[in-house]
Design an enzyme around this catalytic site. Structure first.
Site, PDB file in Angstrom:
ATOM      1  N   ASP A 174       4.953  -2.000  13.691  1.00  0.00           N
ATOM      2  CA  ASP A 174       3.873  -2.242  12.740  1.00  0.00           C
ATOM      3  C   ASP A 174       3.668  -3.751  12.561  1.00  0.00           C
ATOM      4  O   ASP A 174       4.473  -4.554  13.051  1.00  0.00           O
ATOM      5  CB  ASP A 174       4.231  -1.567  11.402  1.00  0.00           C
ATOM      6  CG  ASP A 174       2.997  -1.095  10.651  1.00  0.00           C
ATOM      7  OD1 ASP A 174       1.897  -1.621  10.906  1.00  0.00           O
ATOM      8  OD2 ASP A 174       3.133  -0.203   9.790  1.00  0.00           O
ATOM      9  N   GLU A 207       0.541  -2.237  16.894  1.00  0.00           N
ATOM     10  CA  GLU A 207      -0.631  -2.291  16.007  1.00  0.00           C
ATOM     11  C   GLU A 207      -1.231  -3.699  16.040  1.00  0.00           C
ATOM     12  O   GLU A 207      -1.966  -4.098  15.136  1.00  0.00           O
ATOM     13  CB  GLU A 207      -0.256  -1.885  14.573  1.00  0.00           C
ATOM     14  CG  GLU A 207       0.254  -0.465  14.481  1.00  0.00           C
ATOM     15  CD  GLU A 207       0.140   0.134  13.086  1.00  0.00           C
ATOM     16  OE1 GLU A 207      -0.807  -0.212  12.349  1.00  0.00           O
ATOM     17  OE2 GLU A 207       1.009   0.942  12.737  1.00  0.00           O
ATOM     18  N   TRP A 208      -0.918  -4.419  17.061  1.00  0.00           N
ATOM     19  CA  TRP A 208      -1.310  -5.816  17.219  1.00  0.00           C
ATOM     20  C   TRP A 208      -2.826  -6.035  17.047  1.00  0.00           C
ATOM     21  O   TRP A 208      -3.236  -6.829  16.176  1.00  0.00           O
ATOM     22  CB  TRP A 208      -0.767  -6.245  18.583  1.00  0.00           C
ATOM     23  CG  TRP A 208      -0.997  -7.621  19.059  1.00  0.00           C
ATOM     24  CD1 TRP A 208      -1.571  -8.659  18.385  1.00  0.00           C
ATOM     25  CD2 TRP A 208      -0.644  -8.113  20.357  1.00  0.00           C
ATOM     26  NE1 TRP A 208      -1.593  -9.771  19.185  1.00  0.00           N
ATOM     27  CE2 TRP A 208      -1.032  -9.463  20.401  1.00  0.00           C
ATOM     28  CE3 TRP A 208      -0.027  -7.556  21.477  1.00  0.00           C
ATOM     29  CZ2 TRP A 208      -0.845 -10.257  21.535  1.00  0.00           C
ATOM     30  CZ3 TRP A 208       0.159  -8.339  22.601  1.00  0.00           C
ATOM     31  CH2 TRP A 208      -0.239  -9.673  22.622  1.00  0.00           C
ATOM     32  N   PRO A 209      -3.691  -5.335  17.789  1.00  0.00           N
ATOM     33  CA  PRO A 209      -5.124  -5.608  17.621  1.00  0.00           C
ATOM     34  C   PRO A 209      -5.620  -5.328  16.205  1.00  0.00           C
ATOM     35  O   PRO A 209      -6.451  -6.073  15.684  1.00  0.00           O
ATOM     36  CB  PRO A 209      -5.807  -4.666  18.610  1.00  0.00           C
ATOM     37  CG  PRO A 209      -4.758  -4.209  19.549  1.00  0.00           C
ATOM     38  CD  PRO A 209      -3.450  -4.322  18.838  1.00  0.00           C
ATOM     39  N   LEU A 210      -5.089  -4.288  15.576  1.00  0.00           N
ATOM     40  CA  LEU A 210      -5.524  -3.954  14.214  1.00  0.00           C
ATOM     41  C   LEU A 210      -5.280  -5.111  13.243  1.00  0.00           C
ATOM     42  O   LEU A 210      -6.130  -5.457  12.426  1.00  0.00           O
ATOM     43  CB  LEU A 210      -4.785  -2.686  13.742  1.00  0.00           C
ATOM     44  CG  LEU A 210      -4.908  -2.311  12.267  1.00  0.00           C
ATOM     45  CD1 LEU A 210      -6.340  -2.016  11.879  1.00  0.00           C
ATOM     46  CD2 LEU A 210      -4.032  -1.100  11.960  1.00  0.00           C
ATOM     47  N   TYR A 211      -4.111  -5.722  13.334  1.00  0.00           N
ATOM     48  CA  TYR A 211      -3.771  -6.819  12.414  1.00  0.00           C
ATOM     49  C   TYR A 211      -4.414  -8.138  12.813  1.00  0.00           C
ATOM     50  O   TYR A 211      -4.598  -9.030  11.993  1.00  0.00           O
ATOM     51  CB  TYR A 211      -2.250  -6.962  12.293  1.00  0.00           C
ATOM     52  CG  TYR A 211      -1.657  -5.844  11.466  1.00  0.00           C
ATOM     53  CD1 TYR A 211      -1.612  -5.935  10.078  1.00  0.00           C
ATOM     54  CD2 TYR A 211      -1.201  -4.681  12.068  1.00  0.00           C
ATOM     55  CE1 TYR A 211      -1.108  -4.894   9.308  1.00  0.00           C
ATOM     56  CE2 TYR A 211      -0.692  -3.635  11.316  1.00  0.00           C
ATOM     57  CZ  TYR A 211      -0.650  -3.752   9.929  1.00  0.00           C
ATOM     58  OH  TYR A 211      -0.163  -2.714   9.176  1.00  0.00           O
ATOM     59  N   ASP A 235      -5.696   3.196   9.170  1.00  0.00           N
ATOM     60  CA  ASP A 235      -4.897   4.432   9.168  1.00  0.00           C
ATOM     61  C   ASP A 235      -5.764   5.673   8.966  1.00  0.00           C
ATOM     62  O   ASP A 235      -6.637   5.701   8.102  1.00  0.00           O
ATOM     63  CB  ASP A 235      -3.892   4.401   8.002  1.00  0.00           C
ATOM     64  CG  ASP A 235      -2.841   3.329   8.197  1.00  0.00           C
ATOM     65  OD1 ASP A 235      -2.891   2.600   9.197  1.00  0.00           O
ATOM     66  OD2 ASP A 235      -1.963   3.234   7.312  1.00  0.00           O
TER      67      ASP A 235
HETATM   68  C1  GAL Z   1       0.701   1.174   8.297  1.00  0.00           C
HETATM   69  C2  GAL Z   1       0.520   1.856   9.637  1.00  0.00           C
HETATM   70  C3  GAL Z   1       0.712   3.332   9.404  1.00  0.00           C
HETATM   71  C4  GAL Z   1       2.106   3.578   8.879  1.00  0.00           C
HETATM   72  C5  GAL Z   1       2.359   2.725   7.634  1.00  0.00           C
HETATM   73  C6  GAL Z   1       3.798   2.798   7.202  1.00  0.00           C
HETATM   74  O1  GAL Z   1       0.399  -0.126   8.436  1.00  0.00           O
HETATM   75  O2  GAL Z   1      -0.750   1.584  10.156  1.00  0.00           O
HETATM   76  O3  GAL Z   1       0.462   4.055  10.580  1.00  0.00           O
HETATM   77  O4  GAL Z   1       3.021   3.260   9.890  1.00  0.00           O
HETATM   78  O5  GAL Z   1       2.017   1.384   7.842  1.00  0.00           O
HETATM   79  O6  GAL Z   1       4.078   2.011   6.089  1.00  0.00           O
END
Ligand code: GAL
Length: 425
Positions: A174, A207-211, A235
């Site tokens: 994450d 989740e690199w591109p998302l952040y 999410d």
């Molecule tokens: C979010 C992530 C979710 C879940 C959550 C856990 O940032 O996108 O998929 O992992 O954190 O805290």
């Protein structure tokens, strides 16, 4: 025979004229970039992930059956084995956030919460492997996880080694609590290399591109070199609104993301919420069909102990899974949207195509939509003819169709008709 030849050459000519725009769309599907060289995720990863359904429920006294604990994962492993989930491809049983103890141990290693995971992760991994499954775990590139547990920043090598020692097979990494964009990018890259150095095969889910996105355009060529799949969008949650927004984001950004996907690296639109509370039957069909078209990793987040036979049959539909897992590995895309009906298509191996029609109109009843077959697959999907099979919502062969024909279909509100087109030569 002569008639067919004539039809074919006429169609080819027309196809060239009509199909240029769509052909350009088809060409997006060719991965331009090298994938992470770990030999994993040659087709989208399939499994189960606890987050959407069980979130950060750590209260095992109040809620012993649904808290994040080894018992929950063992029960899911038993069911993945006994209820046919593993046999259709759902292989990775994945832990998300909130598995950790609040502190690292004296040697700086992450440790599982001792009350909820009394046997520790290694024993859980053994159990999961004993069922012919693989175990996924969760950590964060920054100083803390999103739920506030210890982050991996400053500990990438130790954490990679710990996961490998435990026998972990997938890491969801994450992106909460990073300080700078350089830290974010370098952290994701560093962890990829650290996992590789362990010598264990560990799928790397980023989740690199998302952040990155709020600050800078992600470089998907680079992301693909380091990650096996990557989240781009917020999410998912258990509601049509959420599924709709994922589809909307994906089609609006398809020119940027579709050609990044291919064997070894996939865009991840997040978990399947089929079998929970928020989606109607038609909306569950839409999620399954479109996740297949998008070549999405298929991580269910539901309760396999309580799932309706209908939802189970949808999630275990081998024909739809075959589209998702097609070895050509090209992601599909939205071809057009007219009158609140979207047409999506995905090229498959052996010159076959998957086509999905989604009715986004939320007022009224089922609507008819007529599609001319020459408009599909850059004009080539049905050239000179094809066998059309309906996969969802009702399974069955619709018959052989010529390139010049059209097909009239009835689609429920928020539902999807998913077809497979196999070209006949
Ligand atoms: C979010 C992530 C979710 C879940 C959550 C856990 O940032 O996108 O998929 O992992 O954190 O805290």
């Amino acid at each position: 025979m002569t008639g067919t030849m004539n039809l074919r050459s006429r169609a080819q000519l027309l196809g060239c004229v009509l199909g240029l725009r769509s052909l350009a769309l088809v060409l997006w599907g060719i991965p331009g970039a090298r994938a992470l060289d770990n030999g994993l995720a040659m087709t989208p990863t399939m499994g189960w992930l606890h987050w959407e359904r069980f979130m950060c429920n750590t209260d095992c006294e109040e809620d012993p059956d649904s808290c994040v604990s080894e018992k929950l994962f063992m029960q899911m492993a038993d069911l993945m084995d006994s209820e046919g989930w593993r046999d259709v491809g759902y292989e990775y049983l994945c832990i998300d956030d909130c598995w950790m103890a609040p502190q690292r141990d004296s040697k700086g290693r992450l440790q599982a919460d001792p009350k909820r995971f009394p046997g520790g992760i290694r024993r859980l991994a053994d159990y999961v492997h004993g069922k012919g499954l693989k175990l996924g775990i969760y950590a964060d590139v920054g100083k803390l996880t999103c739920a506030g547990f210890p982050g991996s920043y400053g500990y990438y090598d130790i954490d990679a080694k710990t996961f490998a020692d435990w026998g972990v097979d997938l890491l969801k990494f994450d992106g909460c609590h990073f300080d700078t964009l350089v830290d974010l990018a370098d952290g994701y890259k560093y962890m990829s290399l650290a996992l590789n150095r362990t010598g264990r095969s560990i799928v790397y889910s980023c989740e690199w591109p998302l952040y990155m996105m709020p600050f800078r355009k992600p470089n998907y060529t680079e992301v693909r070199e380091y990650c096996n799949h990557w989240r781009n969008f917020a999410d998912i949650y258990d509601a049509w609104q959420s599924v709709k927004s994922v589809l909307d984001w994906t089609s609006s950004n398809q020119e940027k993301i579709v050609d990044a996907a291919g064997p070894g690296g996939w865009n991840d639109p997040d978990m399947l919420v089929i079998g929970n509370f928020g989606l109607s039957w038609d909306q569950q069909i839409t999620q399954m069909a479109l996740w297949a078209i998008m070549a999405a990793p298929l991580f269910m987040s539901n309760d396999l102990r309580q799932i309706s036979p209908q939802a189970k049959a949808l999630l275990q539909d081998k024909d739809v899974i075959a589209i998702n897992q097609d070895p050509l590995g090209k992601q599909g895309y939205r071809l057009r949207k007219e009158d609140n009906i979207e047409v999506w298509e995905r090229p498959l191996s052996d010159f076959a195509w998957a086509v999905a029609m989604v009715n986004l109109q939320e007022i009224g009843g089922p609507r008819f939509h007529t599609i001319s077959l020459s408009s599909l697959g850059g004009g080539l999907a049905c050239l000179p003819a094809c066998l059309i099979t309906e996969l969802l919502p009702v399974k069955g062969k619709l018959g052989f169709y010529e390139w010049t024909s059209s097909l009239k279909l009835r689609i429920n509100p928020t539902g999807t008709v998913l077809l497979r087109l196999d070209r006949t030569n």
